[in-house]
Design a protein around this motif. Structure first.
Motif, PDB file in Angstrom:
ATOM      1  N   GLY A  71       0.718  -1.069  -0.012  1.00 34.09           N
ATOM      2  CA  GLY A  71       0.122   0.099   0.292  1.00 34.09           C
ATOM      3  C   GLY A  71       0.938   1.229  -0.085  1.00 34.09           C
ATOM      4  N   SER A  90       1.338   3.761   3.054  1.00 32.18           N
ATOM      5  CA  SER A  90       0.765   4.119   4.402  1.00 32.18           C
ATOM      6  C   SER A  90       0.986   5.553   4.755  1.00 32.18           C
ATOM      7  N   SER A 116      -2.361   7.211   4.243  1.00 36.41           N
ATOM      8  CA  SER A 116      -3.764   6.600   4.672  1.00 36.41           C
ATOM      9  C   SER A 116      -4.152   7.121   6.135  1.00 36.41           C
ATOM     10  N   PRO A 117      -5.320   6.939   6.409  1.00 35.39           N
ATOM     11  CA  PRO A 117      -6.317   5.981   6.039  1.00 35.39           C
ATOM     12  C   PRO A 117      -7.147   6.181   4.674  1.00 35.39           C
ATOM     13  N   TYR A 118      -7.464   4.901   3.973  1.00 39.39           N
ATOM     14  CA  TYR A 118      -8.127   5.206   2.661  1.00 39.39           C
ATOM     15  C   TYR A 118      -9.752   5.100   2.923  1.00 39.39           C
ATOM     16  N   MET A 169     -10.191   1.490  -1.797  1.00 38.35           N
ATOM     17  CA  MET A 169      -8.759   0.868  -2.483  1.00 38.35           C
ATOM     18  C   MET A 169      -9.239  -0.091  -3.450  1.00 38.35           C
ATOM     19  N   TRP A 195      -3.132  -3.835   3.837  1.00 36.88           N
ATOM     20  CA  TRP A 195      -4.482  -3.223   3.338  1.00 36.88           C
ATOM     21  C   TRP A 195      -5.458  -3.112   4.468  1.00 36.88           C
ATOM     22  N   GLN A 233      -4.544   0.002   6.379  1.00 33.49           N
ATOM     23  CA  GLN A 233      -4.827   1.363   5.465  1.00 33.49           C
ATOM     24  C   GLN A 233      -6.163   1.630   5.051  1.00 33.49           C
TER      25      GLN A 233
END
Length: 313
Positions: free
Chosen positions: A60, A62, A65-67, A70, A83, A86
């Motif tokens: 990912g 980081s 992030s956070p997302y 995705m 994942w 994140q």
């Protein structure tokens, strides 16, 4: 905020359009030549604010992030732990996920302790580099028939060496499909009920020589146990050049347990037929989740996750 895994910039540009001026999009790929091209194409098309990161997509990104969303645009055999870390709770992951020889675009919703699907659609993507849990090899001397299976399945090729030369057992159902009607849902059903589900491919020379034709020679579901195998097959039931083609579904088995395996495939054909577009729920749990905390269904273990594939009542 959106993280896009892999690609050449096109999907990233589309996502930037969807997220608008306030949205943030990050795309990453392990190949520096790919990311350099992506950067040029995005800049040339007014998407200078899309972040492009050269990095293993399994890790990912980081830093950003956070997302909330995705998306992976490469076939994944596992769901990396990064994942989970994140993706925000309530966020969404769309990934071409591979299991038991098939591939599906699975849309997961991130919950506190699990990711649960609300969409499972047919798709095809090149597999990601570095996830090598899939196995494949030929089961005949002429290298015309090949099996594909997962590393958590106990398949001994030496026991199957001459299985297709043994007497065959045919089993038929009353279920039929038209010329362009998909029967791929049978494979999904098998993956949710039969741990031995895998994929068989047969080159035209194999069909012309001696083996019974798989329903789709390029990729059909099969069941394997010890020295026995069965796979999905079909036969045309209509006659005459003017008749609309219809094909009856069934299975063919070889080996001591071939007839039983063929009947088990037929049972899933019959289960699939009344609701042909029904999708299973795919639930992903962290790899250390105990059995007692898993939902009912077929459990498929990966290094980073435990997948449960299940149909409703």
């Amino acid at each position: 905020m959106v993280l896009l895994l892999a690609g050449t910039g096109y999907n990233a540009a589309l996502l930037k359009h969807l997220t608008g001026k306030s949205g943030q999009v990050t795309t990453c790929d392990i190949d520096p030549d790919v990311t350099a091209y992506t950067r040029r194409m995005l800049d040339a098309n007014g998407c200078e604010d899309v972040r492009v990161v050269t990095r293993d997509g399994a890790l990912g990104a980081s830093r950003f992030s956070p997302y909330d969303r995705m998306i992976a645009t490469v076939g994944m055999w596992d769901l990396p732990g990064a994942w989970w870390d994140q993706l925000a709770v309530g966020g969404r992951l769309v990934v071409p996920l591979r299991w038991r020889g098939l591939s599906r675009a699975v849309a997961f919703q991130r919950e506190e302790k699990v990711m649960r699907s609300d969409s499972v659609k047919m798709c095809g993507f090149l597999p990601v580099i570095g996830q090598d849990g899939e196995r494949n090899d030929y089961i005949d001397d002429d290298r015309l028939v090949r099996l594909y299976w997962d590393e958590d399945q106990s398949i001994a090729l030496d026991l199957l060496h001459d299985v297709l030369t043994r007497p065959k057992s045919l089993a038929w159902t009353d279920e039929t499909v038209g010329r362009v009607e998909s029967f791929d849902g049978v494979w999904l059903r098998l993956s949710a009920t039969e741990r031995t589900t895998c994929r068989i491919t047969a080159k035209p020379a194999a069909v012309e020589a001696d083996i019974h034709r798989p329903a789709s020679p390029a990729l059909s579901p099969a069941l394997v146990e010890a020295d026995s195998i069965a796979y999905l097959t079909l036969e045309r039931t209509t006659e005459g050049p003017e008749a609309e083609p219809q094909f009856r579904l069934g299975a063919v088995g070889y080996g001591a347990a071939g007839a039983d395996l063929a009947e088990r495939i037929c049972a899933q054909i019959r289960a699939w037929s009344p609701a042909r577009t029904a999708e299973p729920v795919v639930t992903a749990y962290p790899a250390d989740t105990p059995d007692s905390d898993l939902a009912d269904g077929a459990v498929i273990d990966r290094p980073s996750v435990r997948l449960v594939i299940a149909y409703g009542p």
